[in-house]
Write a protein that holds these residues in place. Structure first.
Motif: not given
Length: 147
Positions: A111-115
């Motif tokens: 979920n790195l892009a959202n985080i």
């Protein structure tokens, strides 16, 4: 990531959050607690199952309730609420075992892009903190809200 999550009960100081995990193992009360450590403004993220008899919070219990993504999304939602109520706070998180730390790393990676839209994530290597990188091994994570 945060679309499918559990309803959370929150303490007035926005430091303790409880929710019910539902699955094949039944209803399990989960607790997320943010506790200030010996550095002002730094908080440990504690997470575990609440024993229904003793109210003890165990970070070693393995529930296997087939809802790990929903549980991680719920824990992430508590981070938003905590950071909103404690601007400027820094949160440190690590698993109680290497396997749990790896699970947290995978959740962050997936979920790195959202985080990264809202948070700065650092990972602890053997020698220092660095910006979180996919495929790196970390012993802990440090999270700050972007301003």
């Amino acid at each position: 990531m945060l679309d499918d999550r559990y309803h959370v009960e929150t303490s007035p100081d926005l430091q303790t959050f409880e929710f019910i995990s539902l699955g094949p193992k039944g209803s399990v009360t989960k607790v997320v607690r943010y506790s200030e450590i010996n550095i002002k403004g730094f908080y440990n993220l504690g997470f575990g199952d609440k024993d229904p008899i003793t109210d003890y919070i165990s970070d070693l219990t393995v529930t296997n309730n087939s809802d790990s993504q929903k549980v991680l999304a719920t824990v992430t939602a508590t981070l938003y609420a905590f950071m909103d109520g404690h601007p400027g706070a820094t949160v440190i998180a690590t698993g109680s075992t290497e396997a749990r730390t790896r699970l947290y790393r995978m959740g962050i990676t997936n979920n790195l892009a959202n985080i990264e839209k809202d948070f700065i994530i650092l990972g602890l290597t053997e020698t220092d903190w660095e910006l979180f990188r996919k495929n790196a091994t970390y012993g802990a994570f440090l999270v700050r809200r972007k301003v």
